[in-house]
Design an enzyme around this catalytic site. Sequence first.
Site, PDB file in Angstrom:
ATOM      1  N   ARG A  86      69.911  43.147  25.436  1.00  8.70           N
ATOM      2  CA  ARG A  86      70.387  41.914  24.809  1.00  8.70           C
ATOM      3  C   ARG A  86      70.542  42.136  23.310  1.00  8.70           C
ATOM      4  O   ARG A  86      69.765  42.861  22.696  1.00  8.70           O
ATOM      5  CB  ARG A  86      69.388  40.776  25.030  1.00  8.70           C
ATOM      6  CG  ARG A  86      69.403  40.197  26.435  1.00  8.70           C
ATOM      7  CD  ARG A  86      68.489  38.997  26.559  1.00  8.70           C
ATOM      8  NE  ARG A  86      67.111  39.337  26.382  1.00  8.70           N
ATOM      9  CZ  ARG A  86      66.408  39.216  25.273  1.00  8.70           C
ATOM     10  NH1 ARG A  86      66.974  38.723  24.166  1.00  8.70           N
ATOM     11  NH2 ARG A  86      65.139  39.561  25.214  1.00  8.70           N
ATOM     12  N   TYR A 216      76.114  44.311  29.542  1.00  6.89           N
ATOM     13  CA  TYR A 216      74.679  44.333  29.857  1.00  6.89           C
ATOM     14  C   TYR A 216      74.239  42.990  30.456  1.00  6.89           C
ATOM     15  O   TYR A 216      74.545  41.920  29.894  1.00  6.89           O
ATOM     16  CB  TYR A 216      73.842  44.659  28.599  1.00  6.89           C
ATOM     17  CG  TYR A 216      72.377  44.461  28.886  1.00  6.89           C
ATOM     18  CD1 TYR A 216      71.698  45.359  29.718  1.00  6.89           C
ATOM     19  CD2 TYR A 216      71.689  43.355  28.418  1.00  6.89           C
ATOM     20  CE1 TYR A 216      70.370  45.152  30.039  1.00  6.89           C
ATOM     21  CE2 TYR A 216      70.352  43.145  28.730  1.00  6.89           C
ATOM     22  CZ  TYR A 216      69.701  44.049  29.553  1.00  6.89           C
ATOM     23  OH  TYR A 216      68.389  43.838  29.891  1.00  6.89           O
ATOM     24  N   LYS A 225      69.977  34.083  31.122  1.00  9.11           N
ATOM     25  CA  LYS A 225      69.476  33.704  29.808  1.00  9.11           C
ATOM     26  C   LYS A 225      70.347  32.597  29.213  1.00  9.11           C
ATOM     27  O   LYS A 225      69.850  31.696  28.544  1.00  9.11           O
ATOM     28  CB  LYS A 225      69.457  34.926  28.887  1.00  9.11           C
ATOM     29  CG  LYS A 225      68.602  36.059  29.406  1.00  9.11           C
ATOM     30  CD  LYS A 225      67.183  35.607  29.615  1.00  9.11           C
ATOM     31  CE  LYS A 225      66.309  36.724  30.130  1.00  9.11           C
ATOM     32  NZ  LYS A 225      64.944  36.275  30.381  1.00  9.11           N
ATOM     33  N   HIS A 245      60.837  30.220  29.899  1.00 13.44           N
ATOM     34  CA  HIS A 245      60.870  31.666  30.182  1.00 13.44           C
ATOM     35  C   HIS A 245      59.539  32.036  30.845  1.00 13.44           C
ATOM     36  O   HIS A 245      58.679  32.658  30.230  1.00 13.44           O
ATOM     37  CB  HIS A 245      61.071  32.404  28.851  1.00 13.44           C
ATOM     38  CG  HIS A 245      61.385  33.858  28.980  1.00 13.44           C
ATOM     39  ND1 HIS A 245      61.169  34.763  27.957  1.00 13.44           N
ATOM     40  CD2 HIS A 245      61.920  34.577  29.989  1.00 13.44           C
ATOM     41  CE1 HIS A 245      61.555  35.971  28.335  1.00 13.44           C
ATOM     42  NE2 HIS A 245      62.011  35.884  29.569  1.00 13.44           N
ATOM     43  N   SER A 267      59.934  39.169  26.884  1.00  9.70           N
ATOM     44  CA  SER A 267      60.665  40.138  27.714  1.00  9.70           C
ATOM     45  C   SER A 267      59.930  41.478  27.785  1.00  9.70           C
ATOM     46  O   SER A 267      59.410  41.959  26.779  1.00  9.70           O
ATOM     47  CB  SER A 267      62.050  40.378  27.103  1.00  9.70           C
ATOM     48  OG  SER A 267      62.683  39.147  26.877  1.00  9.70           O
ATOM     49  N   CYS A 269      57.129  42.329  29.135  1.00  3.86           N
ATOM     50  CA  CYS A 269      55.669  42.310  28.920  1.00  3.86           C
ATOM     51  C   CYS A 269      54.920  42.122  30.234  1.00  3.86           C
ATOM     52  O   CYS A 269      53.765  41.702  30.233  1.00  3.86           O
ATOM     53  CB  CYS A 269      55.286  41.202  27.939  1.00  3.86           C
ATOM     54  SG  CYS A 269      55.676  41.603  26.244  1.00  3.86           S
ATOM     55  N   THR A 272      57.191  40.367  35.750  1.00  3.88           N
ATOM     56  CA  THR A 272      57.479  40.728  37.145  1.00  3.88           C
ATOM     57  C   THR A 272      56.222  41.309  37.801  1.00  3.88           C
ATOM     58  O   THR A 272      55.899  40.964  38.949  1.00  3.88           O
ATOM     59  CB  THR A 272      58.660  41.725  37.203  1.00  3.88           C
ATOM     60  OG1 THR A 272      59.753  41.152  36.484  1.00  3.88           O
ATOM     61  CG2 THR A 272      59.086  42.013  38.625  1.00  3.88           C
ATOM     62  N   ASN A 273      55.500  42.160  37.065  1.00  2.38           N
ATOM     63  CA  ASN A 273      54.271  42.744  37.639  1.00  2.38           C
ATOM     64  C   ASN A 273      53.244  41.654  37.962  1.00  2.38           C
ATOM     65  O   ASN A 273      52.611  41.672  39.015  1.00  2.38           O
ATOM     66  CB  ASN A 273      53.639  43.731  36.656  1.00  2.38           C
ATOM     67  CG  ASN A 273      54.448  45.009  36.540  1.00  2.38           C
ATOM     68  OD1 ASN A 273      55.305  45.294  37.382  1.00  2.38           O
ATOM     69  ND2 ASN A 273      54.200  45.769  35.494  1.00  2.38           N
ATOM     70  N   ASP A 294      60.874  35.162  36.160  1.00  2.00           N
ATOM     71  CA  ASP A 294      61.414  35.129  34.789  1.00  2.00           C
ATOM     72  C   ASP A 294      61.646  33.717  34.253  1.00  2.00           C
ATOM     73  O   ASP A 294      61.490  33.505  33.062  1.00  2.00           O
ATOM     74  CB  ASP A 294      62.740  35.914  34.756  1.00  2.00           C
ATOM     75  CG  ASP A 294      63.199  36.239  33.350  1.00  2.00           C
ATOM     76  OD1 ASP A 294      62.353  36.601  32.513  1.00  2.00           O
ATOM     77  OD2 ASP A 294      64.414  36.122  33.074  1.00  2.00           O
ATOM     78  N   ASN A 383      65.175  50.476  28.929  1.00  2.00           N
ATOM     79  CA  ASN A 383      65.518  49.129  29.432  1.00  2.00           C
ATOM     80  C   ASN A 383      66.427  49.224  30.659  1.00  2.00           C
ATOM     81  O   ASN A 383      67.234  48.341  30.906  1.00  2.00           O
ATOM     82  CB  ASN A 383      66.189  48.305  28.324  1.00  2.00           C
ATOM     83  CG  ASN A 383      66.273  46.824  28.689  1.00  2.00           C
ATOM     84  OD1 ASN A 383      65.367  46.270  29.316  1.00  2.00           O
ATOM     85  ND2 ASN A 383      67.375  46.166  28.326  1.00  2.00           N
ATOM     86  N   ARG A 385      67.409  48.847  34.503  1.00  2.00           N
ATOM     87  CA  ARG A 385      67.097  47.629  35.266  1.00  2.00           C
ATOM     88  C   ARG A 385      67.377  47.776  36.750  1.00  2.00           C
ATOM     89  O   ARG A 385      68.218  48.573  37.159  1.00  2.00           O
ATOM     90  CB  ARG A 385      67.973  46.475  34.738  1.00  2.00           C
ATOM     91  CG  ARG A 385      67.688  46.093  33.294  1.00  2.00           C
ATOM     92  CD  ARG A 385      66.468  45.222  33.211  1.00  2.00           C
ATOM     93  NE  ARG A 385      66.068  44.885  31.869  1.00  2.00           N
ATOM     94  CZ  ARG A 385      65.455  43.759  31.531  1.00  2.00           C
ATOM     95  NH1 ARG A 385      65.202  42.845  32.442  1.00  2.00           N
ATOM     96  NH2 ARG A 385      65.057  43.542  30.292  1.00  2.00           N
ATOM     97  N   ARG A 416      51.920  40.866  23.897  1.00  2.00           N
ATOM     98  CA  ARG A 416      51.477  42.254  23.808  1.00  2.00           C
ATOM     99  C   ARG A 416      50.847  42.402  22.431  1.00  2.00           C
ATOM    100  O   ARG A 416      51.548  42.498  21.430  1.00  2.00           O
ATOM    101  CB  ARG A 416      52.744  43.107  23.937  1.00  2.00           C
ATOM    102  CG  ARG A 416      52.595  44.545  24.223  1.00  2.00           C
ATOM    103  CD  ARG A 416      53.992  45.164  24.263  1.00  2.00           C
ATOM    104  NE  ARG A 416      54.615  45.067  25.558  1.00  2.00           N
ATOM    105  CZ  ARG A 416      54.495  45.969  26.528  1.00  2.00           C
ATOM    106  NH1 ARG A 416      53.782  47.051  26.329  1.00  2.00           N
ATOM    107  NH2 ARG A 416      55.108  45.802  27.682  1.00  2.00           N
ATOM    108  N   GLY A 510      46.966  45.070  39.063  1.00  6.62           N
ATOM    109  CA  GLY A 510      46.264  44.298  40.088  1.00  6.62           C
ATOM    110  C   GLY A 510      44.944  43.715  39.576  1.00  6.62           C
ATOM    111  O   GLY A 510      44.503  42.641  40.016  1.00  6.62           O
ATOM    112  N   ASN A 512      44.399  42.290  36.976  1.00  8.58           N
ATOM    113  CA  ASN A 512      44.587  40.996  36.300  1.00  8.58           C
ATOM    114  C   ASN A 512      44.170  39.833  37.205  1.00  8.58           C
ATOM    115  O   ASN A 512      43.996  38.701  36.754  1.00  8.58           O
ATOM    116  CB  ASN A 512      46.046  40.835  35.849  1.00  8.58           C
ATOM    117  CG  ASN A 512      46.397  41.819  34.743  1.00  8.58           C
ATOM    118  OD1 ASN A 512      45.505  42.324  34.058  1.00  8.58           O
ATOM    119  ND2 ASN A 512      47.669  42.113  34.575  1.00  8.58           N
TER     120      ASN A 512
HETATM  121  C1  OXD Z   1      64.683  39.465  29.310  1.00  5.99           C
HETATM  122  C2  OXD Z   1      64.998  39.626  30.750  1.00  5.99           C
HETATM  123  O1  OXD Z   1      65.283  40.162  28.477  1.00  5.99           O
HETATM  124  O2  OXD Z   1      64.407  38.903  31.562  1.00  5.99           O
HETATM  125  O3  OXD Z   1      63.834  38.620  29.000  1.00  5.99           O
HETATM  126  O4  OXD Z   1      65.860  40.443  31.092  1.00  5.99           O
HETATM  127 MN    MN Z   2      63.120  37.448  30.649  1.00  3.35          MN
END
Ligand code: OXD
Ligand code: MN
Length: 601
Positions: A86, A216, A225, A245, A267, A269, A272-273, A294, A383, A385, A416, A510, A512
Amino acid sequence: MKNIAPAIFPPSGIGDAKPTNQAVLDWVHEIGKLTKPENIFWCDGSERENEFLVAESLKQNVLIKVNEEKVPRSYLHRSNPNDVARVEKVTFICTPTKEEAGPTNNWSEPAETYSKLYGLLEGTMRGRTMFVVPYIMGPPDSPLTKVGFEITDSKYVVLSMRIMTRMGKIALERLGNDPKAEWNRGVHSLLDVDPDRRFICHFPQDNTIISVGSGYGGNVLLSKKCLALRIGSYLARKQGWMAEHMLILGVESPEGKKHYVAAAFPSACGKTNFAMLIPPAHFKGWKVTTVGDDIAWMEIRDGRLFAVNPENGYFGVVPGTSYKSNPNAMKSIEHDTLYTNVALTDDGDVWWEGKDGPPPKHAIDWRGNDWTPDSKEKAAHPNSRFATPMRNNPALDPDVEKGEGVPISAIIFGGRRRDTVPLVYEAFDWTHGVYLGATMASETTAAATGAVGQVRRDPMAMLPFCGYNIGDYFRHWMDIGKRLTNPPLIFNVNWFRKGANGKFLWPGFGENMRVLKWIIDRCEQKGGAVESPVGWLPTPHDLDLDGLEIDHKSVADLLGIDHEEWQKELAEHKKFFDSLGGVVPEELPKQREQFVARFTQ
Ligand code: OXD
Ligand code: MN
């Protein structure tokens, strides 16, 4: 000049799903007259259409087929190396006044911007196919669900939109024929993918987005977004809901008691995990399920916040994804996945730094060059994806399609931060929680162009995504709080604190679950905590650390509040508020004063 997106010519029965809504037809006609495409392809989202588009994309080298046995029905796309993330500096909010966009957004005057962009779009689709992609954001029967149309000259965009949104007929049906119905107009053209002619512009008052010069995902999948966050946040304020977000996950105890949690991290950080977390063996019987990874759209019902995930797929960062870090993501991307900018091994498999097993002896890197483990360059772009349907996720929550959404028990903010911020703590109340969100900071990542690793304030992880004045956004959070009779508890987490040796103190992933379990305990009014100047803080005994190899000193460091560090932090909060030039609602500086006072008590 070389045509980077040559036209394709579908057989009859493909590309002819022309809508009947006159407002849509008029708009497509207008953009067609401007961009002068070779032909118009009206998408219906069908399997047959997808097969045709994939075949044409393979012929034009937009896609590379990945080894069918290793990763069935999956493809690799390589973007232009100048176009991998981005670009916040060319992202604009085009409201009638600069004040409406506020101090954190790039602003540009709407009429001038339309005229500049229309100039760039003039004749740009000559020799290209103009695709019209209808889609909805949100479960089909949710009152929050929005209709959008994206015009694009990129086949990669169409194929990605089919994964990331509910695309095609479903949108035409939802829109109907009312020419006054609300829908988002999105125009995208690759132009010639020149960074000097790259602009991502939002016109919230017109529900319109125009993005040019990039391919992108974060700049061009206009559903994500651009609509779900920037335009979405603007509409949400006007209409009394929230566009955030945030990931959304479900946590179920062995007794079958379930809570849902929404979490805002910047973003790349680990949203997804966290959304796909698998509890460690010690938490036998506990289950975590994913609603979204997200974006959360939330509304108030019966005094509670309910959330839906407007998306249909995951557009996640690939490097670092492994069976160790995120087994559910690995299972999700083992098939039917569109990869961007990862490496290709000699046997046609995909590869990236951090994937399980040893690196290949030779591969083709994300730029298409030879790569060996001795190469200085990364094989996959940091980055790079995946785009994969959410239905691939073995931990998908059964209520992901529920129109009314899922009730949110807790909101988590996180960034972070190598120092200062403890592993987890809880806000004293909603306003204190809003303060924690508003002053959140994080080290920057490769998800956006620019320097990586610099601490920047990123309120509610929305700094690049809030489509209006950030002061009004803070006010909106406060107003929502007033309407909630049963508000979620608010927490702050930091998985990234480092010890004196520069190593992460917390194992993350995990593990976490141990923090999540304390958060759930707090929601059920049974978790212990001590009052600290920053908020309610667990003691080491309040966290379930059984079976975790971690020494006492690390736990103490993780939960420690260093007064000197916090003096600096609170000074940074003030600097940040001051930098916003008077738009911050008075409750927040007041919260800061109380914060400072708690440290001196
Ligand atoms: C971001 C994404 O950049 O979710 O936040 O791709
Ligand atoms: Mn995002």
